[in-house]
Write a protein that holds these residues in place. Structure first.
Motif, PDB file in Angstrom:
ATOM      1  N   VAL A  24      16.325  -5.040  56.653  1.00  0.00           N
ATOM      2  CA  VAL A  24      15.545  -4.476  55.542  1.00  0.00           C
ATOM      3  C   VAL A  24      14.135  -4.147  56.022  1.00  0.00           C
ATOM      4  O   VAL A  24      13.699  -4.652  57.060  1.00  0.00           O
ATOM      5  CB  VAL A  24      15.435  -5.470  54.342  1.00  0.00           C
ATOM      6  N   SER A  25      13.424  -3.299  55.267  1.00  0.00           N
ATOM      7  CA  SER A  25      12.034  -2.962  55.584  1.00  0.00           C
ATOM      8  C   SER A  25      11.102  -3.970  54.916  1.00  0.00           C
ATOM      9  O   SER A  25      11.020  -4.030  53.694  1.00  0.00           O
ATOM     10  CB  SER A  25      11.695  -1.564  55.072  1.00  0.00           C
ATOM     11  N   LEU A  26      10.415  -4.754  55.752  1.00  0.00           N
ATOM     12  CA  LEU A  26       9.517  -5.773  55.205  1.00  0.00           C
ATOM     13  C   LEU A  26       8.078  -5.269  55.235  1.00  0.00           C
ATOM     14  O   LEU A  26       7.718  -4.449  56.059  1.00  0.00           O
ATOM     15  CB  LEU A  26       9.620  -7.056  56.034  1.00  0.00           C
ATOM     16  N   ARG A  27       7.279  -5.784  54.292  1.00  0.00           N
ATOM     17  CA  ARG A  27       5.846  -5.481  54.275  1.00  0.00           C
ATOM     18  C   ARG A  27       5.079  -6.794  54.393  1.00  0.00           C
ATOM     19  O   ARG A  27       5.596  -7.847  54.043  1.00  0.00           O
ATOM     20  CB  ARG A  27       5.448  -4.814  52.944  1.00  0.00           C
ATOM     21  N   ARG A  28       3.818  -6.695  54.846  1.00  0.00           N
ATOM     22  CA  ARG A  28       2.992  -7.889  54.915  1.00  0.00           C
ATOM     23  C   ARG A  28       2.725  -8.427  53.522  1.00  0.00           C
ATOM     24  O   ARG A  28       2.406  -7.668  52.628  1.00  0.00           O
ATOM     25  CB  ARG A  28       1.653  -7.556  55.580  1.00  0.00           C
ATOM     26  N   GLY A  29       2.841  -9.732  53.349  1.00  0.00           N
ATOM     27  CA  GLY A  29       2.553 -10.352  52.056  1.00  0.00           C
ATOM     28  C   GLY A  29       1.070 -10.639  51.936  1.00  0.00           C
ATOM     29  O   GLY A  29       0.298 -10.380  52.859  1.00  0.00           O
ATOM     30  N   SER A  30       0.675 -11.209  50.783  1.00  0.00           N
ATOM     31  CA  SER A  30      -0.748 -11.450  50.584  1.00  0.00           C
ATOM     32  C   SER A  30      -1.207 -12.699  51.327  1.00  0.00           C
ATOM     33  O   SER A  30      -2.384 -12.906  51.544  1.00  0.00           O
ATOM     34  CB  SER A  30      -1.057 -11.583  49.093  1.00  0.00           C
ATOM     35  N   ARG A  31      -0.253 -13.544  51.742  1.00  0.00           N
ATOM     36  CA  ARG A  31      -0.638 -14.718  52.519  1.00  0.00           C
ATOM     37  C   ARG A  31      -0.389 -14.465  53.996  1.00  0.00           C
ATOM     38  O   ARG A  31       0.570 -13.782  54.364  1.00  0.00           O
ATOM     39  CB  ARG A  31       0.218 -15.918  52.120  1.00  0.00           C
ATOM     40  N   ALA A  32      -1.252 -15.050  54.828  1.00  0.00           N
ATOM     41  CA  ALA A  32      -1.138 -14.856  56.278  1.00  0.00           C
ATOM     42  C   ALA A  32       0.249 -15.291  56.753  1.00  0.00           C
ATOM     43  O   ALA A  32       0.738 -16.345  56.375  1.00  0.00           O
ATOM     44  CB  ALA A  32      -2.220 -15.665  56.989  1.00  0.00           C
ATOM     45  N   GLY A  33       0.856 -14.451  57.588  1.00  0.00           N
ATOM     46  CA  GLY A  33       2.140 -14.801  58.192  1.00  0.00           C
ATOM     47  C   GLY A  33       3.338 -14.615  57.281  1.00  0.00           C
ATOM     48  O   GLY A  33       4.453 -14.929  57.659  1.00  0.00           O
ATOM     49  N   ARG A  34       3.082 -14.105  56.062  1.00  0.00           N
ATOM     50  CA  ARG A  34       4.189 -13.926  55.111  1.00  0.00           C
ATOM     51  C   ARG A  34       4.593 -12.454  55.049  1.00  0.00           C
ATOM     52  O   ARG A  34       3.739 -11.576  55.139  1.00  0.00           O
ATOM     53  CB  ARG A  34       3.760 -14.365  53.714  1.00  0.00           C
ATOM     54  N   PHE A  35       5.870 -12.227  54.868  1.00  0.00           N
ATOM     55  CA  PHE A  35       6.374 -10.869  54.699  1.00  0.00           C
ATOM     56  C   PHE A  35       7.209 -10.821  53.431  1.00  0.00           C
ATOM     57  O   PHE A  35       7.903 -11.775  53.118  1.00  0.00           O
ATOM     58  CB  PHE A  35       7.249 -10.471  55.889  1.00  0.00           C
ATOM     59  N   ILE A  36       7.112  -9.691  52.709  1.00  0.00           N
ATOM     60  CA  ILE A  36       7.931  -9.538  51.516  1.00  0.00           C
ATOM     61  C   ILE A  36       8.677  -8.211  51.584  1.00  0.00           C
ATOM     62  O   ILE A  36       8.325  -7.331  52.369  1.00  0.00           O
ATOM     63  CB  ILE A  36       7.091  -9.577  50.213  1.00  0.00           C
ATOM     64  N   GLY A  37       9.687  -8.083  50.765  1.00  0.00           N
ATOM     65  CA  GLY A  37      10.428  -6.828  50.720  1.00  0.00           C
ATOM     66  C   GLY A  37      11.783  -7.015  50.078  1.00  0.00           C
ATOM     67  O   GLY A  37      12.034  -8.026  49.434  1.00  0.00           O
ATOM     68  N   PRO A  38      12.668  -6.005  50.266  1.00  0.00           N
ATOM     69  CA  PRO A  38      14.017  -6.113  49.723  1.00  0.00           C
ATOM     70  C   PRO A  38      14.748  -7.295  50.377  1.00  0.00           C
ATOM     71  O   PRO A  38      14.421  -7.681  51.490  1.00  0.00           O
ATOM     72  CB  PRO A  38      14.681  -4.795  50.113  1.00  0.00           C
ATOM     73  N   CYS A  39      15.726  -7.828  49.674  1.00  0.00           N
ATOM     74  CA  CYS A  39      16.461  -8.985  50.182  1.00  0.00           C
ATOM     75  C   CYS A  39      17.699  -8.507  50.940  1.00  0.00           C
ATOM     76  O   CYS A  39      18.470  -7.706  50.422  1.00  0.00           O
ATOM     77  CB  CYS A  39      16.868  -9.861  49.014  1.00  0.00           C
ATOM     78  N   PRO A  40      17.918  -8.988  52.169  1.00  0.00           N
ATOM     79  CA  PRO A  40      19.108  -8.587  52.924  1.00  0.00           C
ATOM     80  C   PRO A  40      20.396  -8.972  52.202  1.00  0.00           C
ATOM     81  O   PRO A  40      21.431  -8.348  52.402  1.00  0.00           O
ATOM     82  CB  PRO A  40      19.000  -9.384  54.227  1.00  0.00           C
ATOM     83  N   LEU A  41      20.321  -9.997  51.351  1.00  0.00           N
ATOM     84  CA  LEU A  41      21.544 -10.503  50.729  1.00  0.00           C
ATOM     85  C   LEU A  41      21.893  -9.782  49.432  1.00  0.00           C
ATOM     86  O   LEU A  41      23.057  -9.588  49.131  1.00  0.00           O
ATOM     87  CB  LEU A  41      21.407 -12.001  50.446  1.00  0.00           C
ATOM     88  N   HIS A  42      20.884  -9.414  48.645  1.00  0.00           N
ATOM     89  CA  HIS A  42      21.266  -8.866  47.341  1.00  0.00           C
ATOM     90  C   HIS A  42      20.753  -7.455  47.061  1.00  0.00           C
ATOM     91  O   HIS A  42      21.321  -6.767  46.214  1.00  0.00           O
ATOM     92  CB  HIS A  42      20.809  -9.796  46.195  1.00  0.00           C
ATOM     93  N   SER A  43      19.690  -7.013  47.742  1.00  0.00           N
ATOM     94  CA  SER A  43      19.092  -5.737  47.340  1.00  0.00           C
ATOM     95  C   SER A  43      19.998  -4.559  47.671  1.00  0.00           C
ATOM     96  O   SER A  43      20.643  -4.544  48.716  1.00  0.00           O
ATOM     97  CB  SER A  43      17.743  -5.552  48.042  1.00  0.00           C
TER      98      SER A  43
END
Ligand SMILES: [Zn+2]
Length: 389
Positions: A24-43
């Motif tokens: 999936v395509s992840l983006r940087r989250g608001s916390r250091a070292g965190r990434f957010i984005g679509p879920c590989p399992l359900h999105s």
């Protein structure tokens, strides 16, 4: 048995964002070292730019929708449908670790863990303080745009509901360009309905925010991202959601509790009760904010294949089943409640909603407590259903 040190080495060799980032395509989250984005399992769309349900960092991941999480091995197990050993092989296999190297890595990990815990706590406390000051700035809703919004939706809020009106709340998104020094970009500022989220301990834990635009048919702000063109949600939840609730009709030690997912659903039922003149003494009405929060996580073994949904990888999606995991967080139903009514919302996937409601029923079951699940039938709403019961 694979030694723990070899598993640690395998995890260190395979950071979760690297593995999930292949799917999936992840983006940087608001916390250091965190990434957010679509879920590989359900999105359904592995490249969706507005997905925020999946969050991962070097040695872990969570998905708010799947109500699941764990380490990289668990992610591979679920995504590739492998057992533990096969997942370890898939990740390159476990390797011998020499004792000196093992000691060094253990030290490093302990330090990183302590650092992450400190950062996490500091982040949470800052966020809570920031949200509390927003809540303090806001006013009682009568005579404000929140009042107009509720009227437009034909809703009534009980006196004492933990709702307030903020005159001009900024709407910010993570900046996509490098120019923004704060990492944030303000897209809008306007009136908003704030709902206080109380944590499992009853303390202020966060805010549910609805930006209002009375010119829109449903009274909610419509906003598109100026660069990506994606439609942005008019509602946001900030702070700690886990086990949290929004108290709309409040009672100190309720004997009856009506628990639904969304604020508007619960308020519609409240209006229906007012019209039907059902007595409200000893009754509380809460929004659980999300289905996951209403029902808690499913037990590990309790996942069922979805009849139609597929994952990004094209596999049958397995969704949380009816068996609750009592150790997970969910809205705590007070012991004083002997009559619990759960409202099945029509907003989420019907199959998953039915399983979640069955899970909630089992989770909140107690001796001497009656539990009903109310469903809005096609062509009817909660008003008809509750009045005719
Ligand atoms: Zn997921």
């Amino acid at each position: 048995m694979i030694p723990a040190s070899a598993l640690d080495e395998l995890r260190a060799r395979n950071p979760v964002p690297d593995i999930a980032g292949r799917w999936v395509s992840l983006r940087r989250g608001s916390r250091a070292g965190r990434f957010i984005g679509p879920c590989p399992l359900h999105s359904k769309d592995p490249h969706a730019k507005d997905s925020t349900s999946f969050e991962c960092w070097a040695d872990g991941w969570v998905c708010a929708t799947c109500q699941d999480g764990g380490d990289v091995i668990r992610l591979v197990e679920l995504y590739e449908r492998l057992d533990f050993r096969a997942a370890v092989q898939w990740l390159g296999g476990a390797q011998e670790v020499d004792p000196a190297e093992e000691a060094r890595r253990a030290r490093e990990q302990a330090e990183a863990k302590a650092r992450a815990a400190r950062d996490d706590n500091a982040f949470r406390e800052r966020e809570r303080a920031d949200l509390w000051s927003r809540w303090s700035e806001a006013k009682p809703w009568p005579g404000t745009p929140v009042d107009d919004y509720l009227r437009l939706r034909r809703l009534v809020a009980p006196p004492g509901a933990l709702l307030r009106a903020h005159p001009a709340l900024p709407y910010v998104v993570a900046a996509t360009d490098a120019q923004s020094r704060s990492g944030w970009r303000r897209l809008h500022s306007g009136p908003a309905m704030l709902a206080a989220i109380l944590g499992p301990d009853g303390r202020f834990a966060g805010l549910h925010i609805t930006w209002i635009d009375l010119a829109q048919p449903k009274g909610k702000l419509t906003l598109t991202h100026p660069e990506t063109g994606e439609a942005l949600p008019a509602k946001k939840v900030r702070g700690s959601l886990g086990g949290g609730r929004i108290e709309l009709l409040r009672s100190a030690a309720p004997t009856r509790l009506i628990l639904g997912e969304g604020i508007e659903t619960v308020l519609a039922v409240y209006r229906a009760l007012l019209t039907s003149q059902i007595p409200l003494e000893g009754m509380a009405m809460w929004s659980a904010i999300s289905l996951g929060n209403l029902a808690g996580k499913a037990a590990d073994h309790s996942r069922l294949p979805h009849p139609s949904l597929r994952t990004a990888a094209g596999r049958v999606k397995r969704v949380p089943g009816p068996e609750p995991d009592p150790a997970s967080k969910a809205v705590p139903v007070p012991d004083s409640v002997v009559d619990l009514r759960l409202l099945g919302d029509g907003d989420s996937d019907p199959f998953e909603t039915r399983l979640a409601m069955a899970r909630a029923e089992r989770r909140h079951a107690r001796a001497g407590r009656r539990i009903h699940i109310a469903w809005p039938e096609p062509g009817r709403d909660f008003e008809d259903m509750l009045v005719s019961r």
